[in-house]
Write a protein that holds these residues in place. Structure first.
Motif, mmCIF file in Angstrom:
data_model
loop_
_atom_site.group_PDB
_atom_site.id
_atom_site.type_symbol
_atom_site.label_atom_id
_atom_site.label_comp_id
_atom_site.label_asym_id
_atom_site.label_seq_id
_atom_site.Cartn_x
_atom_site.Cartn_y
_atom_site.Cartn_z
ATOM 1 N N GLY A 275 0.804 -1.215 0.000
ATOM 2 C CA GLY A 275 0.000 0.000 0.000
ATOM 3 C C GLY A 275 0.832 1.258 0.000
ATOM 4 O O GLY A 275 1.970 1.274 -0.465
ATOM 5 N N LEU A 276 0.262 2.345 0.578
ATOM 6 C CA LEU A 276 0.913 3.656 0.583
ATOM 7 C C LEU A 276 2.229 3.629 1.364
ATOM 8 O O LEU A 276 3.241 4.166 0.907
ATOM 9 C CB LEU A 276 -0.038 4.701 1.187
ATOM 10 N N LYS A 277 2.222 3.018 2.564
ATOM 11 C CA LYS A 277 3.443 2.943 3.383
ATOM 12 C C LYS A 277 4.576 2.259 2.625
ATOM 13 O O LYS A 277 5.721 2.711 2.635
ATOM 14 C CB LYS A 277 3.165 2.166 4.671
ATOM 15 N N GLN A 278 4.232 1.148 1.969
ATOM 16 C CA GLN A 278 5.245 0.387 1.220
ATOM 17 C C GLN A 278 5.793 1.205 0.049
ATOM 18 O O GLN A 278 6.982 1.158 -0.247
ATOM 19 C CB GLN A 278 4.645 -0.934 0.726
ATOM 20 N N SER A 279 4.906 1.980 -0.594
ATOM 21 C CA SER A 279 5.324 2.816 -1.732
ATOM 22 C C SER A 279 6.264 3.926 -1.275
ATOM 23 O O SER A 279 7.273 4.212 -1.927
ATOM 24 C CB SER A 279 4.087 3.427 -2.421
ATOM 25 N N ILE A 280 5.911 4.576 -0.145
ATOM 26 C CA ILE A 280 6.757 5.653 0.415
ATOM 27 C C ILE A 280 8.122 5.082 0.813
ATOM 28 O O ILE A 280 9.169 5.671 0.523
ATOM 29 C CB ILE A 280 6.072 6.315 1.636
ATOM 30 N N ALA A 281 8.102 3.918 1.469
ATOM 31 C CA ALA A 281 9.344 3.274 1.908
ATOM 32 C C ALA A 281 10.257 2.963 0.723
ATOM 33 O O ALA A 281 11.467 3.225 0.772
ATOM 34 C CB ALA A 281 9.020 1.989 2.670
ATOM 35 N N THR A 282 9.673 2.423 -0.347
ATOM 36 C CA THR A 282 10.447 2.093 -1.550
ATOM 37 C C THR A 282 11.078 3.344 -2.155
ATOM 38 O O THR A 282 12.263 3.350 -2.518
ATOM 39 C CB THR A 282 9.541 1.406 -2.597
ATOM 40 N N ALA A 283 10.291 4.439 -2.228
ATOM 41 C CA ALA A 283 10.790 5.704 -2.780
ATOM 42 C C ALA A 283 11.946 6.242 -1.942
ATOM 43 O O ALA A 283 12.951 6.725 -2.486
ATOM 44 C CB ALA A 283 9.654 6.724 -2.836
ATOM 45 N N LEU A 284 11.837 6.139 -0.603
ATOM 46 C CA LEU A 284 12.904 6.617 0.296
ATOM 47 C C LEU A 284 14.193 5.813 0.117
ATOM 48 O O LEU A 284 15.287 6.376 0.138
ATOM 49 C CB LEU A 284 12.442 6.544 1.758
ATOM 50 N N VAL A 285 14.046 4.516 -0.075
ATOM 51 C CA VAL A 285 15.225 3.664 -0.282
ATOM 52 C C VAL A 285 15.977 4.070 -1.546
ATOM 53 O O VAL A 285 17.199 4.270 -1.531
ATOM 54 C CB VAL A 285 14.824 2.169 -0.336
ATOM 55 N N PHE A 286 15.240 4.221 -2.653
ATOM 56 C CA PHE A 286 15.882 4.589 -3.919
ATOM 57 C C PHE A 286 16.452 6.009 -3.874
ATOM 58 O O PHE A 286 17.510 6.282 -4.441
ATOM 59 C CB PHE A 286 14.912 4.425 -5.089
ATOM 60 N N LEU A 287 15.767 6.920 -3.154
ATOM 61 C CA LEU A 287 16.274 8.288 -2.989
ATOM 62 C C LEU A 287 17.586 8.265 -2.195
ATOM 63 O O LEU A 287 18.552 8.944 -2.545
ATOM 64 C CB LEU A 287 15.233 9.150 -2.268
ATOM 65 N N GLY A 288 17.612 7.444 -1.132
ATOM 66 C CA GLY A 288 18.820 7.306 -0.318
ATOM 67 C C GLY A 288 20.001 6.791 -1.119
ATOM 68 O O GLY A 288 21.114 7.320 -1.026
ATOM 69 N N VAL A 289 19.765 5.761 -1.943
ATOM 70 C CA VAL A 289 20.824 5.202 -2.800
ATOM 71 C C VAL A 289 21.338 6.279 -3.755
ATOM 72 O O VAL A 289 22.559 6.446 -3.934
ATOM 73 C CB VAL A 289 20.312 3.975 -3.602
ATOM 74 N N TYR A 290 20.420 7.045 -4.353
ATOM 75 C CA TYR A 290 20.808 8.087 -5.310
ATOM 76 C C TYR A 290 21.669 9.153 -4.639
ATOM 77 O O TYR A 290 22.706 9.561 -5.186
ATOM 78 C CB TYR A 290 19.555 8.735 -5.928
ATOM 79 N N ILE A 291 21.268 9.602 -3.440
ATOM 80 C CA ILE A 291 22.024 10.655 -2.740
ATOM 81 C C ILE A 291 23.429 10.174 -2.395
ATOM 82 O O ILE A 291 24.406 10.912 -2.568
ATOM 83 C CB ILE A 291 21.276 11.106 -1.457
ATOM 84 N N VAL A 292 23.561 8.922 -1.956
ATOM 85 C CA VAL A 292 24.896 8.374 -1.632
ATOM 86 C C VAL A 292 25.778 8.323 -2.877
ATOM 87 O O VAL A 292 26.970 8.634 -2.812
ATOM 88 C CB VAL A 292 24.776 6.972 -0.975
ATOM 89 N N THR A 293 25.192 7.954 -4.025
ATOM 90 C CA THR A 293 25.989 7.892 -5.272
ATOM 91 C C THR A 293 26.448 9.281 -5.708
ATOM 92 O O THR A 293 27.431 9.414 -6.432
ATOM 93 C CB THR A 293 25.191 7.252 -6.431
ATOM 94 N N GLN A 294 25.740 10.339 -5.272
ATOM 95 C CA GLN A 294 26.097 11.708 -5.646
ATOM 96 C C GLN A 294 27.096 12.342 -4.685
ATOM 97 O O GLN A 294 27.596 13.433 -4.934
ATOM 98 C CB GLN A 294 24.828 12.587 -5.696
#
Length: 308
Positions: A275-294
């Motif tokens: 649901g919504l919680k799972q979608s938000i969590a997934t988005a945060l994970v990918f955002l975190g990975v992107y920020i670390v790569t930058q």
């Protein structure tokens, strides 16, 4: 362009590794929960033996470059942290605690790796890197804590043993990066798993003899084969591919994908919802990975110091 391509290969490799690891957690738990006397140490020993045989067979069939004799002592140490302590402590810890608690503990791996990176390979702990790790961690925790119906009882001893797995894996990713860079992935793994099997034999062989092999049906056989071939051979073949192309903290950030994969798998199996919680969590994970790569590498930080 070539560097960009190599980086993409690294990201795809580690994505695949954590996809398989995410699938492996419920499969491993189902094997341990079966009535066949397959405990954590017995299953781990089966992984070591199976992976050793496959890696050596592949190295012979495809004429993989041989290792430098000077690297043998380092293979033993790498095996201790990257194979024996990492695998044994995680599976043993998982058998003593709930999958939810084990997932929370594993989500600490990128933080541990970031600290070890600063110690061993002098990678800077930048604001962006810390921010990315924390954002990714928050996404993983939202997902894990919203899925508390995973079953199993929490146990602080099991959680502590799972943390040993995090420490050993973070140490392996950072301290042994030069060893990984100068060896072919199959050369590296055939020696690491051979030494891993030898080191663990005194502690695990007796557990193997307790298994009721005659009672193992086709379903459990397939699950064990997945653990050996998929979650051990394929993943440990791909990890060095990522290690030579990505920074350790970036690489360990992909650990946050594992609870996402486990959640999606449980949805397909009718055991959960996305649901919504799972979608938000997934988005945060990918955002975190992107920020670390930058975040800036050590080379970029040094270059900036020289130009200012």
């Amino acid at each position: 362009n070539r560097n960009m391509k190599q980086t993409h290969i690294g990201h795809l490799s580690i994505f695949a590794v954590n996809l398989i690891f995410g699938i492996n957690t419920p499969i491993t738990k189902s094997i341990l929960n079966s009535s066949l006397n397959i405990d954590a140490l017995a299953l781990t020993y089966l992984r070591f033996i199976g992976a050793t045989l496959v890696f050596w067979l592949v190295s012979i069939l495809f004429k993989i470059p041989k290792a430098n004799k000077k690297d043998i002592p380092f293979f033993i140490l790498a095996s201790l942290f990257g194979v024996v302590l990492n695998q044994t402590s995680f599976v043993f810890g998982l058998s003593k605690t709930s999958p939810v608690d084990a997932s929370i503990v594993v989500s600490l791996t990128p933080i541990v790796t970031m600290i070890f990176s600063a110690i061993f390979i002098k990678e800077p702990i930048t604001f962006k890197k810390v921010l990315g790790v924390l954002i990714g961690c928050s996404g993983a925790l939202i997902l894990i804590l919203s899925n508390t119906s995973s079953g199993g009882n929490s146990n602080w001893i099991g959680n502590a043993i799972c943390f040993v797995s995090c420490l050993s894996y973070g140490l392996y990713l950072t301290a042994f990066k030069p060893l990984i860079q100068r060896n072919h992935p199959i050369t590296l793994m055939k020696w690491m798993f051979l030494f891993g099997t030898i080191i663990s034999t005194p502690f695990t062989f007796s557990h193997l003899t307790n298994i009721e092999f005659s009672q193992i049906d086709a379903d459990i056989t397939l699950r064990i084969l997945f653990v050996i071939l998929g979650a051990t051979f394929v993943t440990y073949l791909l990890i060095p591919v990522g290690q030579t192309r990505l920074r350790p903290t970036t690489l360990s950030m992909y650990n946050y994908l594992q609870p996402i994969v486990t959640t999606v798998l449980s949805v397909f199996m009718g055991l959960g919802i996305f649901g919504l919680k799972q979608s938000i969590a997934t988005a945060l994970v990918f955002l975190g990975v992107y920020i670390v790569t930058q975040s800036k590498t050590r080379a970029q930080v040094l270059e900036k110091r020289h130009t200012t």
